[in-house]
Design a protein around this motif. Sequence first.
Motif, short mmCIF file in Angstrom:
data_model
loop_
_atom_site.label_atom_id
_atom_site.label_comp_id
_atom_site.label_asym_id
_atom_site.label_seq_id
_atom_site.Cartn_x
_atom_site.Cartn_y
_atom_site.Cartn_z
N LEU A 23 0.82 -1.21 0.00
CA LEU A 23 0.00 0.00 0.00
C LEU A 23 0.86 1.26 0.00
O LEU A 23 0.40 2.33 -0.41
N ARG A 38 -3.87 -3.83 -3.32
CA ARG A 38 -4.58 -2.55 -3.45
C ARG A 38 -6.05 -2.76 -3.75
O ARG A 38 -6.93 -2.11 -3.16
N ALA A 41 -7.84 -4.10 -0.68
CA ALA A 41 -8.00 -3.04 0.31
C ALA A 41 -9.18 -2.15 -0.04
O ALA A 41 -9.96 -1.74 0.84
N PRO A 48 -6.28 3.39 4.84
CA PRO A 48 -4.84 3.43 5.09
C PRO A 48 -4.38 4.67 5.83
O PRO A 48 -3.26 4.72 6.31
#
Length: 325
Positions: A23, A38, A41, A48
């Motif tokens: 990330l 990514r 996520a 993040p």
Amino acid sequence: MPTTLRDVADAAGVSMATVSRALAGSTVVAAGTRERVRRLAEQLDYQPNRAARQLVTGRGQAIGLVVPDLQNAFHASVATGVQRRVRDAGLNAMIADTDEDPGRELEVLGQLAMVCEGAVLASSRTTDAELAEVAGRTRVVLVNRVLDGVPAVVGDNADGITQALRHLAALGHSRIGYAGGPATSWSDARRREGLQAAVGAGIVGPDTVVDLGSFRPGSAGGIAAADQALARGVSAVLAFNDQLALGILGRLADRGIAVPQRMSVVGFDDVPVARLLAPPLTTVAVPALEMGAAAVDLLLGAEPITRILPVELQVRRSTAEPPAG
């Protein structure tokens, strides 16, 4: 419940460290893995942004480190190893010193569990039952302690003791005092087992090792240990760690006992100051930096394994043949 770093790691089948690096765009992680992490996520709505996540969940992307005494150079080196690896993973480290207080240790662990992804616990002084209870509530990795089912990193205590005893025996010492550490110390118990194993293996005779007692590392403990060594008539002292060995050397100097001409001294850990002493200290080198880094790797990984790292005796000028007679 908001998505955590571990949730993304579990979904991607990689470690938390890999997710953090991916990330952050680190090229250490393969391009395909970075893109997969990514996407996952985003799908899991992982936040993040550390500040935003902490406001929502009360938990930041940090790793806790708990040590019994940060003034001990060994623990300071473990802390450095932890910080370097944590920084590489894109996380932060929170460090707490418990001043050798088991109750304070449990209190600090409970506090860190609320704000950290997990904790590295060095040289824990709490009981197995208390550690198991903590490990059931938050992810913990132990340094200098082993408990079934909990990841751990330790030095090879028994081999270190064996190397030290072989060295002293080869010099001709037939009466060697062991100055032990705190009674609650797991590593001291392992080193005492190493002493017994060395006797059983015939490395030293059954009457060679003299138990001088248990001492808190430092100047006060060193004074008591050195006085016991002189009272018990040993020609060499093997100290629980370098911090205690330094106290022993100071007391021997105060009493006019030349090292190594009248008394040999061996430490354990090989802290940086050990080679700067007069005389430089013979000691068992323990890879503290590597232990700290390995603990973070285990914390960000998945397997509850125990890693035993090799140790090596560093022979310097604090040991010599025993005085004649």
